[in-house]
Design an enzyme around this catalytic site. Structure first.
Site, short mmCIF file in Angstrom:
data_model
loop_
_atom_site.label_atom_id
_atom_site.label_comp_id
_atom_site.label_asym_id
_atom_site.label_seq_id
_atom_site.Cartn_x
_atom_site.Cartn_y
_atom_site.Cartn_z
N GLY A 1 4.37 -0.24 -6.96
CA GLY A 1 4.20 -0.52 -5.53
C GLY A 1 4.20 0.78 -4.75
O GLY A 1 4.12 1.87 -5.30
N TYR B 1 8.39 -0.97 4.71
CA TYR B 1 8.70 -0.74 3.29
C TYR B 1 10.04 -1.40 2.92
O TYR B 1 10.15 -2.13 1.92
CB TYR B 1 8.73 0.77 3.04
C1 15L Z 1 13.16 5.56 -1.20
O1 15L Z 1 13.20 4.33 -1.24
C2 15L Z 1 11.95 6.30 -1.61
O2 15L Z 1 11.23 5.61 -2.62
C3 15L Z 1 12.27 7.69 -2.07
O3 15L Z 1 11.05 8.41 -2.09
C4 15L Z 1 13.28 8.42 -1.19
O4 15L Z 1 12.68 8.80 -0.03
C5 15L Z 1 14.51 7.54 -0.98
O5 15L Z 1 14.18 6.24 -0.62
C6 15L Z 1 15.49 8.10 0.06
O6 15L Z 1 16.01 7.32 0.86
O7 15L Z 1 15.79 9.28 0.03
#
Ligand code: 15L
Length: 269
Positions: A70, A133
């Site tokens: 995803g 997201y």
């Molecule tokens: C997430 O869910 C992302 O997939 C990852 O790339 C990071 O940015 C992470 O969170 C985060 O909160 O640092």
């Protein structure tokens, strides 16, 4: 067990590809496009998660799925809708049709991003996503519970913090997840006897955590990474705080993006 890893070409997928074959030799990798460094010993099947027929093919003969696939950050609604909402629906539906026994769903800390940093939350806290997201990950968790209770698939949702060799910054001191610890959580999801549906936080042994991960510990999780070992160096290198929204909430910059709310009101709520 024949295990399918979706999102195998992504950053976390690349790390897991190094560790999982020793535990699950019968590992099938999937993504939209094959990873550039695919080796002859790896099995790969291309699949667009938004296309149920392609997902069904990838899931054929599989016992357990690690669903990383995803879009992994905030994006336009169409992107989130196709990759994460429709894609995760297709994944669970294909799993049901193929008789898959276990699904580990890579959820995200961004399901809970608008909880303030001053709060310690457990997995009973209400969801407060910080992005489209984050909403899509909450949807995936809900689908997991539906397919667990209605269709008998054992499901573990892991609200992943930030996976890497070491924490990247001050915020990540609270949410860092060492790759080996992610593997331990995945093993709980795929192997723990009697697992119905569980949610855990994907973090290592982090002194500055905002999450109470006692549910994971009750399921047998013993994290080995200690973010505090990196704290002095990270704090010494940190610049001044310049993001009042991101610095107040657990989701950090994911909260700040597109923010048009009332900071005073939400910080005193
Ligand atoms: C997430 O869910 C992302 O997939 C990852 O790339 C990071 O940015 C992470 O969170 C985060 O909160 O640092």
């Amino acid at each position: 067990m024949r295990i399918l890893l979706t999102g195998a070409a992504g950053g976390v997928g690349a790390r897991l590809r190094k560790l999982l074959p020793a535990i699950y030799p019968d590992l099938v990798l999937s993504d939209l496009k094959h990873p550039d460094d695919l080796s002859a010993s790896e099995t790969f099947i291309a699949a667009d998660l938004a296309d149920l027929d392609q997902v069904k093919k990838a899931v054929e003969g599989i016992d357990g799925i690690i669903h990383l696939g995803g879009f992994s950050v905030e994006g336009p609604w169409e992107t989130i809708l196709n990759a994460n909402i429709i894609g995760t629906y297709n994944l669970f539906e294909a799993a049901r049709l193929a008789g898959v026994k276990r699904v580990v769903f890579a959820s995200s800390n961004h399901v809970m991003g608008f909880h303030p940093r001053s709060e310690t939350i457990d997995t009973e806290a209400i969801i407060k996503p910080d992005t489209r997201y984050g909403v899509s990950k909450a949807f995936g968790e809900a689908l997991g519970a539906l397919y667990a209770y209605k269709h008998g698939i054992g499901v573990l949702s892991i609200r992943i913090g930030n996976v890497g060799e070491e924490p990247l910054d001050e915020r990540r001191l609270a949410i860092w997840l060492k790759t080996e610890d992610l593997v331990s959580l995945i093993r709980i999801g795929l192997e723990r006897e009697g697992l119905v549906y569980e949610v855990v936080y994907g973090m290592s042994d982090n002194k500055r955590a905002w999450w109470d991960n006692s549910r994971a510990v009750a399921l047998g999780y013993k994290p080995t990474g200690r973010s505090e070992d990196y704290a002095a160096a990270i704090l010494a290198a940190a610049g001044p705080k310049t993001d009042p929204v991101g610095d107040a909430f657990q989701g950090g910059p994911f909260c700040t993006g597109e923010f048009t709310g009332d900071l005073t009101k939400i910080t005193s709520a």
